[in-house]
Structures are given as structure tokens and as C-alpha cells.
Scaffold this motif. Structure first.
Motif, PDB file in Angstrom:
ATOM      1  N   ILE A 116       0.996  15.804 -13.038  1.00  0.00           N
ATOM      2  CA  ILE A 116       0.480  16.112 -11.703  1.00  0.00           C
ATOM      3  C   ILE A 116       0.626  14.908 -10.764  1.00  0.00           C
ATOM      4  O   ILE A 116       0.839  15.046  -9.570  1.00  0.00           O
ATOM      5  CB  ILE A 116      -1.003  16.559 -11.788  1.00  0.00           C
ATOM      6  N   ARG A 145      -2.266  14.916 -16.638  1.00  0.00           N
ATOM      7  CA  ARG A 145      -2.447  13.996 -15.505  1.00  0.00           C
ATOM      8  C   ARG A 145      -1.145  13.325 -15.108  1.00  0.00           C
ATOM      9  O   ARG A 145      -0.874  13.085 -13.937  1.00  0.00           O
ATOM     10  CB  ARG A 145      -3.486  12.924 -15.857  1.00  0.00           C
ATOM     11  N   ASP A 166       0.461  20.554  -6.217  1.00  0.00           N
ATOM     12  CA  ASP A 166       0.141  21.928  -6.598  1.00  0.00           C
ATOM     13  C   ASP A 166       1.247  22.522  -7.468  1.00  0.00           C
ATOM     14  O   ASP A 166       0.992  23.129  -8.497  1.00  0.00           O
ATOM     15  CB  ASP A 166      -0.012  22.809  -5.349  1.00  0.00           C
ATOM     16  N   LEU A 167       2.470  22.327  -7.015  1.00  0.00           N
ATOM     17  CA  LEU A 167       3.601  22.889  -7.748  1.00  0.00           C
ATOM     18  C   LEU A 167       3.712  22.245  -9.134  1.00  0.00           C
ATOM     19  O   LEU A 167       3.936  22.920 -10.136  1.00  0.00           O
ATOM     20  CB  LEU A 167       4.880  22.656  -6.921  1.00  0.00           C
ATOM     21  N   THR A 192       0.848  -1.188   0.000  1.00  0.00           N
ATOM     22  CA  THR A 192       0.000   0.000   0.000  1.00  0.00           C
ATOM     23  C   THR A 192       0.885   1.240   0.000  1.00  0.00           C
ATOM     24  O   THR A 192       2.047   1.194   0.398  1.00  0.00           O
ATOM     25  CB  THR A 192      -0.905   0.056   1.246  1.00  0.00           C
ATOM     26  N   MET A 243       8.628  18.275  -4.839  1.00  0.00           N
ATOM     27  CA  MET A 243       7.500  19.103  -5.283  1.00  0.00           C
ATOM     28  C   MET A 243       6.171  18.404  -5.035  1.00  0.00           C
ATOM     29  O   MET A 243       6.017  17.230  -5.342  1.00  0.00           O
ATOM     30  CB  MET A 243       7.610  19.384  -6.782  1.00  0.00           C
ATOM     31  N   ARG A 296       1.262  20.937 -10.814  1.00  0.00           N
ATOM     32  CA  ARG A 296       0.160  21.414 -11.635  1.00  0.00           C
ATOM     33  C   ARG A 296       0.465  22.793 -12.190  1.00  0.00           C
ATOM     34  O   ARG A 296       0.170  23.098 -13.336  1.00  0.00           O
ATOM     35  CB  ARG A 296      -1.139  21.452 -10.831  1.00  0.00           C
TER      36      ARG A 296
END
Lengths: 414, 352
Positions: free
Chosen positions: A317, A314, A202-203, A86, A199, A205
Motif C-alpha cells: 500500500i 503495508r 486505494d488501487l 521533504t 496507481m 490496497r
């Protein structure tokens, strides 16, 4: 003609075994090998075997030679325990920054020569790439897609754009990044550096939005001269999107034809627009150019489309993604996932370089191959016997062409 | 760029609790929870509670206690209180109010001091720039890795795509740097409230914590009070992005993987069951119940990693091409939904 699925499968397995036995020594293990997760699929297996990890390069190569994977992937992420099952247990430590450029997402002129579709709902079929059945509107289309050197050069142009962003806008150095041909329909760009490892999404993206040109706003590139008039305030020397927008505007204003211009400019204003153009020709100074807010928004949209890079956002990110292993073979094509340096990018013949299965001639029976595939052109509606290079045979089999190998497999792979 | 050393006064330590110097000073005093029972201790606890109280009331406390030691020590004590209360929303609200407080103080500081504070406390890479880019005059450049995480919003002029970025350096004004500090302080406060509370605390302290907790519960109840049916059907409270996805799904459009994920996770989070969601996707052209069920159950946290997923936040929805709206004061689709239930109205506009 009847395909012999089992024989074709055997052909692929033998080809892949042959490759890994000869070339595994030349496959570089990914950096920080012991922190990477691997995933594999196999010719006679079902689903993907995940959570594989290796202690060292020797163990890694031995696995490839012994198991002969059909597809091989590794994690762009680094984990403390990459083989844990996991995510929590794996303990994420960081990840490389990855960009995926795929011709599936780009309109290329060659698709009509090699891609086809079939609508399972109404039975219609045709050539090229479409998103919905033109007859019944069904969006669940069965597609058959191939790749040729035209597609790849379109994708390569996108990579070159991306590299410009990464080096000049973001200041990464050339030795922090490398490009791979994915072995099928595109390229991956990897950035491996201390700065990117930690990173967050957010960074990533924001970087992705930046290279795509998402979120450009008029007020950053114009000044409001009066309530309805916006004066262009960028020049070609400026860094970042400011310079890109200025350079594109110059080109667009001076070279665009009327049809192109009237996509943006209100037709009633065309005369005024011509005067503006003349002033620009005389001075070369973009500050003589004014637009309405609607016009400048429209132009920014066009510029983002032309100058932005068509990446699959995608992938960039995602911080826990498996990505194709450089040096492995792509299971659908038999082409090598081929690592290219930035310098090589412009001139390298990517298909030749990744056709590592070689040119040995193989006699095959072939029916209706795509007209344009890799670096090869077939006559329309061809059916018959042909001698083809091994790498091409593997690609045709892997991607599901109607093909039958006539030579004895033992004489092909000795 | 090296920041010039600036002499900090005790008042500075009181204004800027995240400074290394402040933390060292606090450490040198060596205060323990047990010390909080005496007279000065009570003063500190009261002020710590007052700090949290003003956050609950969304006030920014701009005054300083006469005894600066009390002021300085009240900050770490307030963090311990928040660790006892363990309420994410309260912690966030407190972080916001402390962030705003710092911005207020920074507004009156010299540039040199602001730079010293941010470069020393947050290790931001900043260098002098003073150049004009078009109509904009900038004072500094900051490395994008230090800039992006602290922008107040990922759109408009804050978005790096709208900045003349060169070699990773983003031109900024000193005012923008001060605004970045607000977000950095927020993150700092939140990060310091993550660890579990100490195993024991003096009775007086615990009482104070419970008092604040009660006040917070009351404030929350008031906030949620109008949560009566302001909307007739739940769909009316959906943000426009989810409404569009829902309509497309019901119309049998072939939604992308991200779109399906966004819609399914949204619906799960507002209380729809796995079965209800599968019914919605039934119209999809490639619908297969077994696969749909597996995926929805996965998102619900019933399978695999057992993580229950939430939908993408607005910025990610926008980047994925699933959002073409601007909803006022909304950063997450679920926030839109909750606001609608509470207020019955959220302003939004469709972007061209």
C-alpha cells in the motif's frame, strides 16, 4: 567463550569491502536511477543516511565501492528531486508495485529448530516462534530468528502463488516483474510497468486485498436457493477467485476427513453432507453442493487463508517506501539481495546463489549455533572449533551467534 | 474495443458537462467573467447558483433550462463560484449532486451512447464480453485500473476480489458502468475546483458568490446545531475500532506500528494533546518516553515533514486488520466520531 565484537565487526567490514570491490560492476543500477532515492546504513555509523541520489550508474557503483554500506535501500517511488529532504520537495512521480513476503509472517515447521525467545520480564525462554510469553503473557519478547532452506521454500511457495495472481488475474507480463531474495527471511516481488506507476494507494490496497483474499462475500460465489440454503455457483474453469474457490471446494469436499469437515459443517448435518459428497463424486458438478450462510462464510475464510498470499500488506500500500537494493549485501547475513527471474524461481537454490562471499574455509570457535541454519545442520548444543565456509561465518556473525574467528583476517581476505 | 461514434445533440452537451464535446463548445463561445453582467449573463449566473443551491439542499436537479446555452454555460460558471468559496465540503457535495444528476440522465440512454460517453471522456478501456459467470450475466469487461478508482464502495460485490477477473479485465454490466460514471464525474468536478479563483470578478458575480456562501454557512450551522453533548464522555463517541485500540493500549497490549499510528493520529485529530496521548501509551511493554514523544509529535506535524496525519480510512483499517466492523454510512473513523457528536448514534455491527 567471549565474542570479540570489534574483530567480528572488522570481519564483516572486510567481507563487504571485498564483495563490493569485486562485484560492483555486476550490480545493476535500478531503472530510472536518477529519479530514485537511496538510503544506507554503515558498519560504524548511526542511523540511516537518506535522500541520497545518483546521476548515473558509474556514480552509483563508485559509492558502493567507496562507502561499503552495511544495508542498502532504494525507493520504489520515482521523484523529480530524489535528494530533497521533504516529501513535498521531492515531488512524487510514481512508484513500482512491491510485494513483501517474509517468513516472519508465516508459520513454518522449522522455527523450532532455529528460533528462540527470551522474556525479559519473567526470565522464561524457549524455542520456536511465539507472540507472547507463555508464562507471564508479556508480549514484548526478545527474539532470536534465523533462516534456513525450509523457511525459504515455504516463502517461495507464497511467491509462486503471488506470481499466478499477477500474471493470470491481473494480466501483467513476465518481463514486467521480477523477484528478489531479500538476503534474509523472504522475497520481494517488484512490478515495474507503466500501468502501475501512477496507481494510488486505494488501487494498491485493492490489489493487496485481492491477492490476500480479503473481503470475499458469499453472494458472489453462491445463489440463494431458499432462505437458508445457498447453492454453490462456481466451477473450476472460472477465472479469478471463482475458479480458485471451485477448485478448492472440489478438493476439500472429496478429500477432507471428518475432523476437517466438522470444523465447518454442523455435526448434525454430516449424513446429509455425505449424500452431497456422493452426488458430487458421481457428477463432478459443484452445483449439487449447498451450504448455510454461516458455513459458506467459514469456508471462504479457510480458502482465503489457504489460497491467499501472505504478504505484508503495508509494503504494497505504501507508495513511498525504501526497499532493499538488488545486488547489495544484507548487513545481517552477508547474503546477496539476489534477483531471480520467474522461470528460475522453482528450481534455483536461492541460498547457494546468494552466498556470494564464497566457500573459502574459515576456522572458527563456535558455541550453541542454531540447529538448522541456511543449508547447514549443526549438532545440538555444539561448542568447539570448526571449519566453516566464509558465507556461513558472515551470516553467523551478522545475526549475532557466539562465534570467534580464529584465522588471521589478513589470510581470509587477501 | 472502439466505441461507435454517436451524434451528440445540444441537449446531450447540457446533460453531460464533462464531455470533451461540451468543453470544446464552451471554449468556442469564449465566455469571460466580464460577460456575465448582461441579461443573459445574469441568467447564467443565477442558474449556476441554483445548481450549487440544490447541492446544498441535497437535491438532484433533473430539469434543463429552456435555453440550452444557459444550461451548458452555467456549469463552468458554478465551478468558478466554488473556487471563490473554497470550501472542500461544499465542493464535495456539489460534485456528488452533479454525479447523481449524470447517472439519472444516463439511465435513459442507449447502451451505445453510454459507452461512447465513457470511453471518449474518461478513456476507459472497455470491451464486449457477454458471458455468464455462474448466475451472473455480464455485458462488458473493463480494465481494472479504470474500474477500481470509481467503485462506489470497496466492499461486497464491487470489490474486485468478488469479480471473476482475468488478465486484468473485470466483467461488468452496463448498469455498473453507469454507476462508475457517477464517481468519475465527482472526481472530475472536484479536480476542476482545485485551482485558486481568478484575481477579479464583476461585482454582480461576487455578490452572487457571497449570497451562496451565506446560504451554505447557514446550512452548515444548522447541520452542526445539535452538536451539543449527546455523549457523556468522548470515548463514547469513538468508532469501535478506536475504542478497541484504546482499550488494548491501556491494557498494556503490544500494539503493531500501524495500530499505534491509527490510534495516535485519531486522538490528535479529535483534539487530544501530545502529552495526553503519551500517557495512554505508557502501559505499552516497550514504552520509551523519548521515542513515543518523537513519534506522536511527528504524527502531529510538529517534526520532520510538518504534515499532520489523519488516521487510515475505514478500507485501509480493514486491510490492515484493525477493523472488524461495518459502520453505517461511515468511510473514515473521524467521520464516525463527528456523526456521533452530531446525532448521538451511529449504527454498526461486528462482522463475523
Amino acid at each position: 567463550m567471549k565474542n570479540s565484537p570489534d574483530r567480528n565487526l572488522q570481519f564483516m567490514m572486510k567481507a563487504f569491502r571485498w564483495y563490493y570491490q569485486r562485484y560492483s560492476e555486476r550490480i545493476d543500477a535500478p531503472s530510472s536511477l536518477e529519479n530514485r532515492e537511496f538510503g544506507f546504513t554503515f558498519f560504524r555509523g548511526k542511523g540511516m543516511i537518506r535522500h541520497v541520489s545518483f546521476r548515473d550508474a558509474e556514480e552509483f557503483r563508485k559509492y558502493l565501492v567507496e562507502k561499503v554500506p552495511q544495508h542498502a535501500f532504494y525507493s520504489s517511488a520515482y521523484y523529480r528531486f530524489p535528494s530533497a529532504e521533504t516529501m513535498d520537495e521531492k515531488e512524487w512521480l510514481g512508484a513500482d508495485l512491491i510485494f513483501d513476503i517474509d517468513v516472519d509472517h508465516i508459520d513454518t515447521p522449522c522455527k523450532v529448530y532455529h528460533d528462540s525467545w527470551l522474556c525479559p520480564k519473567c526470565g522464561a525462554s524457549g524455542r520456536g516462534a511465539i507472540s507472547a510469553c507463555p508464562h507471564c503473557g508479556n508480549e514484548n519478547i526478545k527474539r532470536k530468528t534465523w533462516v534456513c532452506n525450509t523457511c525459504l521454500s515455504v516463502a517461495r511457495d507464497e511467491v509462486i502463488k503471488l506470481i499466478d495472481f499477477l500474471l493470470n488475474d491481473f494480466g501483467f507480463s513476465q518481463d514486467e516483474l521480477y523477484v528478489t531474495f531479500s538476503g534474509h527471511r523472504g522475497f520481494h516481488v517488484h512490478v515495474e510497468s507503466e500501468a502501475v506507476r501512477s496507481m494510488d494507494q486505494d488501487l494498491r490496497r485493492e490489489i493487496s486485498d485481492y491477492v490476500r483474499g480479503v473481503g470475499l462475500v458469499p453472494e458472489a460465489f453462491t445463489v440463494q436457493a431458499s432462505p437458508r440454503v445457498f447453492k454453490v455457483s462456481v466451477d473450476p474453469e472460472m477465472p479469478g477467485w471463482h475458479g480458485r474457490i471451485a477448485r478448492y471446494l472440489l478438493f476439500w469436499l472429496l478429500a477432507a476427513d471428518e475432523a476437517e469437515v466438522s470444523r465447518v459443517i454442523n455435526p448434525r448435518k454430516l449424513r446429509y453432507f455425505d449424500e452431497m459428497k456422493k452426488a458430487l463424486e458421481k457428477t463432478g458438478d459443484l452445483s449439487v453442493v449447498t451450504f448455510s450462510r454461516r458455513e459458506i462464510s467459514k469456508i471462504l475464510e479457510i480458502i482465503a487463508e489457504k489460497e491467499g498470499v501472505k504478504i505484508d500488506e503495508r509494503v504494497t500500500i505504501d507508495i513511498k517506501r525504501l526497499i532493499r537494493l538488488p545486488g547489495s549485501l544484507h548487513g545481517k547475513t552477508g547474503l546477496q539481495v539476489y534477483k531471480i527471474s520467474v522461470d528460475e524461481l522453482e528450481n534455483k537454490d536461492v541460498i547457494r546463489a546468494s552466498a556470494v562471499l564464497g566457500d573459502r574455509k574459515v576456522r572458527v570457535m563456535l558455541k550453541n549455533p542454531p540447529e538448522k541454519v541456511l543449508d547447514r545442520i549443526f549438532p545440538p548444543d555444539f561448542e568447539g572449533v570448526m571449519e566453516l565456509p566464509l558465507y556461513l561465518v558472515a551470516y553467523l556473525i551478522g545475526n549475532g551467534a557466539e562465534i570467534k574467528v580464529l584465522d588471521a583476517l589478513s589470510s581470509v581476505f587477501y | 474495443m472502439e466505441s461507435k461514434p454517436v451524434l451528440l445533440s445540444k441537449e446531450d452537451l447540457a446533460k453531460y458537462p464533462f464531455l470533451r464535446e461540451t468543453q470544446e463548445y464552451v471554449r468556442s463561445i469564449g465566455l469571460t467573467l466580464e460577460d456575465l453582467s448582461d441579461e443573459v449573463g445574469c441568467e447564467i449566473v443565477d442558474l449556476a447558483a441554483e445548481r450549487i443551491r440544490s447541492a446544498i439542499g441535497r437535491r438532484v436537479r433533473i430539469e434543463l433550462a429552456r435555453d440550452l446555452d444557459v444550461e451548458i454555460l452555467s456549469f463552468p460558471v458554478s465551478l468558478v463560484m466554488l473556487r471563490f468559496i473554497r470550501d472542500k465540503l461544499l465542493t464535495r457535495r456539489y460534485a456528488t449532486s452533479e454525479g447523481k444528476r449524470v447517472t439519472y440522465f444516463l439511465r435513459n440512454e442507449e447502451e451505445e451512447k453510454i459507452l461512447y460517453i465513457v470511453m471518449r471522456s474518461f478513456n476507459w478501456r472497455i470491451r464486449r464480453y457477454s458471458e455468464r459467470v455462474g448466475p451472473f450475466v455480464y455485458d462488458y469487461q473493463i480494465y481494472f485500473v479504470d474500474y477500481v478508482p470509481y467503485v462506489p464502495e470497496y466492499r461486497g460485490m464491487w470489490k474486485i476480489v468478488n469479480k471473476p477477473v482475468k488478465d486484468g479485465w473485470v466483467p461488468v454490466t452496463i448498469h455498473e458502468i453507469s454507476r462508475l460514471v457517477e464517481e468519475a464525474v465527482k472526481k472530475y468536478v472536484e479536480s476542476r475546483c482545485l485551482s485558486p479563483p481568478p484575481s477579479s470578478a464583476p461585482e454582480l458575480f461576487v455578490e452572487k458568490v457571497n449570497e451562496i456562501k451565506r446560504e451554505w454557512e447557514e446550512a452548515k450551522a444548522k447541520m452542526e446545531l445539535p452538536r451539543v453533548a449527546k455523549v457523556d464522555r468522548p470515548e463514547d463517541a469513538f468508532p469501535p475500532c478506536m475504542r478497541a485500540l484504546l482499550e488494548e493500549a491501556l491494557a498494556g497490549k503490544n500494539l503493531s506500528h500501524s495500530a499505534r499510528f491509527a490510534l495516535a493520529s485519531f486522538l490528535l485529530n479529535i483534539g487530544k494533546t501530545v502529552d495526553e496521548i503519551i500517557e495512554i501509551f505508557r502501559a505499552a511493554p516497550d514504552f520509551r518516553e523519548d521515542i513515543a514523544r518523537y513519534q506522536v509529535e511527528h504524527i502531529a506535524g510538529l517534526r520532520g515533514s510538518k504534515t499532520k496525519y489523519t488516521p487510515f480510512k475505514c478500507e485501509n483499517m480493514r486491510s490492515l486488520g484493525l477493523c472488524r466492523w461495518k459502520c453505517r454510512g461511515v468511510k473514515h473513523p473521524l467521520q464516525f466520531y463527528r456523526l456521533m457528536l452530531r446525532k448521538g448514534r451511529v449504527e454498526y455491527e461486528e462482522l463475523a
